[in-house]
Design a protein around this motif. Structure first.
Motif: not given
Length: 356
Positions: A193-194, A232-236, A258-259
């Motif tokens: 999961x995000x 590091x969690x990067x969401x787009x 995440x995208x």
């Protein structure tokens, strides 16, 4: 007559007196024994809590410093020999502990701890296990739908190619020792999961050094730098790129990108320059019309359709998708370590206590 009665009373008085003395002595002995048992029980409880605190401290250390894949046999041996194989002071007592693997499940760790106070001891055992399923993946490409290939295609290094709904355009000659599995019924790595608590950001500044939610992105690439042991969690949301993402740094944390959608009409490259754990997640669709290069990255998109209209795809690692449509040239250099990056992000959590 009266004298005889008085004489007869003396033995009774003596017997009663002795009985009272014996009773008093017995009660005193019982009281001492009870007090001794109470003290012993208190010491045993203290020893138990010392043992439990020691095991819990070791568990916290393992959880904070190791993942399931990095707590090797060598690391366990070093923990035992260099730190735990000794009396470790704790309060008014001390504890000794031992870390080992569960013989029936090597991913489960057993911490045995013995607390001692004033020569009274007690024990407890704490088991740790992965925070999610550990599934070993042997696939260069694993599709939850179907695979259609109309262009050049090659998989190197014995990676398997599998699809639940069938495979078109790939033969055994396209695989360098791997298996073709057109009606796959095996396991898939579990969905990740995000995170819902990422800080929102409106401007992306390179290099990215911490977790954030950037919403929509359209640009020419950036750098991600891992400087410590934190992931590091990067969401787009909508992610449109024509450029290069470089990932580097001396830290040990994993990188999660995440995208919702990915679109590229020029070139899109991710370079994992320092061999981090890097996973690119796509939830909905991947639309490629140029070159697409993933170097040291696991593409994790079990619900996404990946469409390659033209150009080329080059992946060092592995990909997990839904439907896969490839009409350009595709080369996958299978890497078992990268294919199992989901296992590599598994951390330990406390499973259960066993008290003796």
């Amino acid at each position: 007559m009266l004298k005889n009665e008085r004489g007869a009373a003396l033995p009774i008085v003596f017997i009663l007196s002795m009985a009272l003395i014996i009773l008093g002595a017995s009660l005193f002995t019982v009281s001492l024994a009870q007090a001794s048992r109470t003290v012993l029980q208190e010491k045993r409880e203290q020893a138990f809590y010392i043992a439990k605190s020691g095991a819990d401290a070791i568990a916290s250390y393992i959880i904070d410093n190791y993942r399931v894949t990095t707590l090797t046999d060598t690391a366990i041996t070093n923990l035992n020999n260099h730190y735990l194989n000794q009396d470790i002071s704790f309060g008014d007592g001390f504890f000794r502990a031992k870390v080992s693997r569960n013989p029936s499940d090597p991913n489960v760790i057993v911490i045995e701890s013995k607390g001692i106070i004033d020569n009274v001891s007690n024990r407890t055992t704490l088991t740790l296990g992965p925070d999610g399923p550990v599934i070993n993946m042997t696939h260069a490409i694993l599709s939850n739908g179907e695979i259609k290939v109309t262009g050049g295609f090659k998989v190197w290094n014995r990676g398997d190619v599998a699809a639940v709904k069938g495979i078109e355009g790939i033969g055994s000659s396209n695989l360098d020792g791997g298996d073709l599995q057109p009606r796959y019924t095996g396991e898939f790595p579990p969905e990740i999961p995000i995170p819902s608590d990422l800080d929102p950001r409106t401007t992306l500044t390179s290099p990215i050094t911490r977790s954030a939610n950037y919403g929509d992105y359209e640009g020419g690439g950036f750098e991600i730098r891992v400087s410590d042991g934190k992931d590091i969690h990067i969401n787009f949301d909508k992610f449109k790129i024509n450029g290069i993402i470089n990932i580097r740094g001396s830290g040990t944390g994993a990188v999660h990108i995440y995208t919702n959608t990915i679109k590229s009409e020029g070139s899109f490259t991710i370079n994992n320059l320092d061999r981090k754990v890097v996973i690119l997640y796509a939830q909905s669709s991947i639309d490629l019309k140029g070159s697409f290069d993933l170097n040291g990255v696991l593409l994790y998109a079990p619900n996404s359709t990946l469409t390659q209209g033209e150009g080329s795809v080059s992946i060092t690692g592995a990909m997990i998708t839904s439907n896969l449509e490839l009409s350009g040239g595709t080369v996958v250099h299978y890497d078992e370590t990268i294919a199992n990056f989901i296992n590599a992000i598994r951390k330990f959590e406390r499973y259960k206590w066993s008290d003796e």
